[in-house]
Design a protein around this motif. Structure first.
Motif, mmCIF file in Angstrom:
data_model
loop_
_atom_site.group_PDB
_atom_site.id
_atom_site.type_symbol
_atom_site.label_atom_id
_atom_site.label_comp_id
_atom_site.label_asym_id
_atom_site.label_seq_id
_atom_site.Cartn_x
_atom_site.Cartn_y
_atom_site.Cartn_z
ATOM 1 N N VAL A 1 -15.560 66.757 -48.244
ATOM 2 C CA VAL A 1 -14.280 66.567 -48.924
ATOM 3 C C VAL A 1 -13.323 67.704 -48.571
ATOM 4 C CG1 VAL A 1 -13.160 66.535 -51.191
ATOM 5 C CG2 VAL A 1 -15.222 65.180 -50.793
ATOM 6 N N ALA A 2 -13.835 68.936 -48.558
ATOM 7 C CA ALA A 2 -12.983 70.091 -48.217
ATOM 8 C C ALA A 2 -12.478 69.972 -46.786
ATOM 9 C CB ALA A 2 -13.767 71.385 -48.407
ATOM 10 N N LYS A 3 -13.318 69.535 -45.881
ATOM 11 C CA LYS A 3 -12.919 69.378 -44.476
ATOM 12 C C LYS A 3 -11.871 68.273 -44.345
ATOM 13 C CE LYS A 3 -13.393 70.314 -40.112
ATOM 14 N NZ LYS A 3 -12.876 71.540 -39.562
ATOM 15 N N ALA A 4 -12.033 67.188 -45.095
ATOM 16 C CA ALA A 4 -11.077 66.081 -45.031
ATOM 17 C C ALA A 4 -9.701 66.528 -45.512
ATOM 18 C CB ALA A 4 -11.573 64.907 -45.865
ATOM 19 N N GLN A 5 -9.643 67.368 -46.534
ATOM 20 C CA GLN A 5 -8.350 67.855 -47.016
ATOM 21 C C GLN A 5 -7.685 68.736 -45.972
ATOM 22 O OE1 GLN A 5 -9.317 69.713 -50.720
ATOM 23 N NE2 GLN A 5 -9.368 67.780 -51.843
ATOM 24 N N ASN A 6 -8.476 69.533 -45.277
ATOM 25 C CA ASN A 6 -7.937 70.381 -44.221
ATOM 26 C C ASN A 6 -7.414 69.529 -43.067
ATOM 27 O OD1 ASN A 6 -7.258 72.741 -42.917
ATOM 28 N ND2 ASN A 6 -9.270 72.997 -42.005
ATOM 29 N N LEU A 7 -8.114 68.442 -42.758
ATOM 30 C CA LEU A 7 -7.663 67.546 -41.695
ATOM 31 C C LEU A 7 -6.344 66.880 -42.060
ATOM 32 C CD1 LEU A 7 -10.953 65.834 -40.476
ATOM 33 C CD2 LEU A 7 -9.566 67.503 -39.268
ATOM 34 N N ASN A 8 -6.158 66.556 -43.327
ATOM 35 C CA ASN A 8 -4.896 65.950 -43.751
ATOM 36 C C ASN A 8 -3.734 66.903 -43.537
ATOM 37 O OD1 ASN A 8 -6.104 63.556 -44.495
ATOM 38 N ND2 ASN A 8 -6.364 64.164 -46.627
ATOM 39 N N LYS A 9 -3.941 68.200 -43.793
ATOM 40 C CA LYS A 9 -2.881 69.180 -43.554
ATOM 41 C C LYS A 9 -2.565 69.282 -42.070
ATOM 42 C CE LYS A 9 -3.945 72.085 -47.548
ATOM 43 N NZ LYS A 9 -4.443 73.397 -47.976
ATOM 44 N N GLU A 10 -3.605 69.297 -41.242
ATOM 45 C CA GLU A 10 -3.391 69.380 -39.797
ATOM 46 C C GLU A 10 -2.700 68.124 -39.278
ATOM 47 O OE1 GLU A 10 -6.889 70.425 -37.579
ATOM 48 O OE2 GLU A 10 -7.448 71.946 -39.045
ATOM 49 N N THR A 11 -3.090 66.978 -39.796
ATOM 50 C CA THR A 11 -2.477 65.718 -39.378
ATOM 51 C C THR A 11 -0.993 65.698 -39.736
ATOM 52 O OG1 THR A 11 -4.575 64.574 -39.701
ATOM 53 C CG2 THR A 11 -2.618 63.207 -39.603
ATOM 54 N N ALA A 12 -0.657 66.187 -40.912
ATOM 55 C CA ALA A 12 0.748 66.229 -41.331
ATOM 56 C C ALA A 12 1.557 67.149 -40.420
ATOM 57 C CB ALA A 12 0.851 66.688 -42.777
ATOM 58 N N ALA A 13 0.975 68.269 -40.036
ATOM 59 C CA ALA A 13 1.692 69.197 -39.144
ATOM 60 C C ALA A 13 1.902 68.575 -37.770
ATOM 61 C CB ALA A 13 0.912 70.506 -39.014
ATOM 62 N N ILE A 14 0.897 67.891 -37.256
ATOM 63 C CA ILE A 14 1.016 67.247 -35.946
ATOM 64 C C ILE A 14 2.041 66.129 -35.993
ATOM 65 C CG2 ILE A 14 -0.215 65.810 -34.272
ATOM 66 C CD1 ILE A 14 -2.734 67.500 -34.960
ATOM 67 N N GLN A 15 2.033 65.345 -37.070
ATOM 68 C CA GLN A 15 2.999 64.248 -37.193
ATOM 69 C C GLN A 15 4.421 64.785 -37.318
ATOM 70 O OE1 GLN A 15 2.131 61.512 -40.338
ATOM 71 N NE2 GLN A 15 3.617 60.027 -39.613
ATOM 72 N N SER A 16 4.597 65.892 -38.024
ATOM 73 C CA SER A 16 5.923 66.495 -38.155
ATOM 74 C C SER A 16 6.438 66.956 -36.796
ATOM 75 C CB SER A 16 5.850 67.670 -39.122
ATOM 76 O OG SER A 16 7.062 68.356 -39.155
ATOM 77 N N GLU A 17 5.570 67.588 -36.023
ATOM 78 C CA GLU A 17 5.977 68.033 -34.684
ATOM 79 C C GLU A 17 6.310 66.844 -33.793
ATOM 80 O OE1 GLU A 17 4.362 70.785 -30.983
ATOM 81 O OE2 GLU A 17 3.124 70.541 -32.771
ATOM 82 N N GLY A 18 5.547 65.770 -33.905
ATOM 83 C CA GLY A 18 5.830 64.562 -33.125
ATOM 84 C C GLY A 18 7.182 63.968 -33.476
ATOM 85 N N ASN A 19 7.513 63.960 -34.756
ATOM 86 C CA ASN A 19 8.817 63.440 -35.179
ATOM 87 C C ASN A 19 9.958 64.296 -34.636
ATOM 88 O OD1 ASN A 19 7.882 61.218 -36.582
ATOM 89 N ND2 ASN A 19 7.697 62.338 -38.504
ATOM 90 N N MET A 20 9.773 65.622 -34.638
ATOM 91 C CA MET A 20 10.815 66.504 -34.083
ATOM 92 C C MET A 20 10.983 66.261 -32.588
ATOM 93 S SD MET A 20 10.495 70.126 -36.117
ATOM 94 C CE MET A 20 8.758 70.382 -35.810
ATOM 95 N N LEU A 21 9.879 66.078 -31.863
ATOM 96 C CA LEU A 21 9.976 65.801 -30.428
ATOM 97 C C LEU A 21 10.673 64.469 -30.169
ATOM 98 C CD1 LEU A 21 6.473 66.974 -29.218
ATOM 99 C CD2 LEU A 21 8.668 67.986 -28.625
ATOM 100 N N TYR A 22 10.366 63.465 -30.987
ATOM 101 C CA TYR A 22 11.002 62.154 -30.844
ATOM 102 C C TYR A 22 12.514 62.279 -31.016
ATOM 103 C CZ TYR A 22 12.615 57.526 -32.156
ATOM 104 O OH TYR A 22 13.321 56.361 -32.253
ATOM 105 N N HIS A 23 12.952 62.977 -32.066
ATOM 106 C CA HIS A 23 14.389 63.113 -32.304
ATOM 107 C C HIS A 23 15.062 63.931 -31.197
ATOM 108 C CE1 HIS A 23 14.441 61.034 -36.095
ATOM 109 N NE2 HIS A 23 13.431 61.784 -36.531
#
Length: 61
Positions: free
Chosen positions: A16-38
């Motif tokens: 469960v702790a690892k899954a929460q950490n993965l969610n934070k990393e996923t959000a950071a990667i998705q945010s960077e992807g959105n900035m690159l798209y724009h």
């Protein structure tokens, strides 16, 4: 028996702790992807504008 139960509980807790950490990393990667798209869309529109301006200037010459 107690060791087996404790092992299972600890494993689930770490999972469960690892899954929460993965969610934070996923959000950071998705945010960077959105900035690159724009950024790419802005450069696309910018190049279209510059091409249309240069086409108008060529016709005027």
């Amino acid at each position: 028996m107690k060791f087996k139960t404790l092992s299972i509980v600890l494993f689930c807790g770490f999972s469960v702790a690892k899954a929460q950490n993965l969610n934070k990393e996923t959000a950071a990667i998705q945010s960077e992807g959105n900035m690159l798209y724009h950024s790419e869309m802005a450069s696309w529109y910018g190049s279209d504008v510059l091409q249309s301006i240069s086409a108008v200037n060529l016709i005027a010459i």
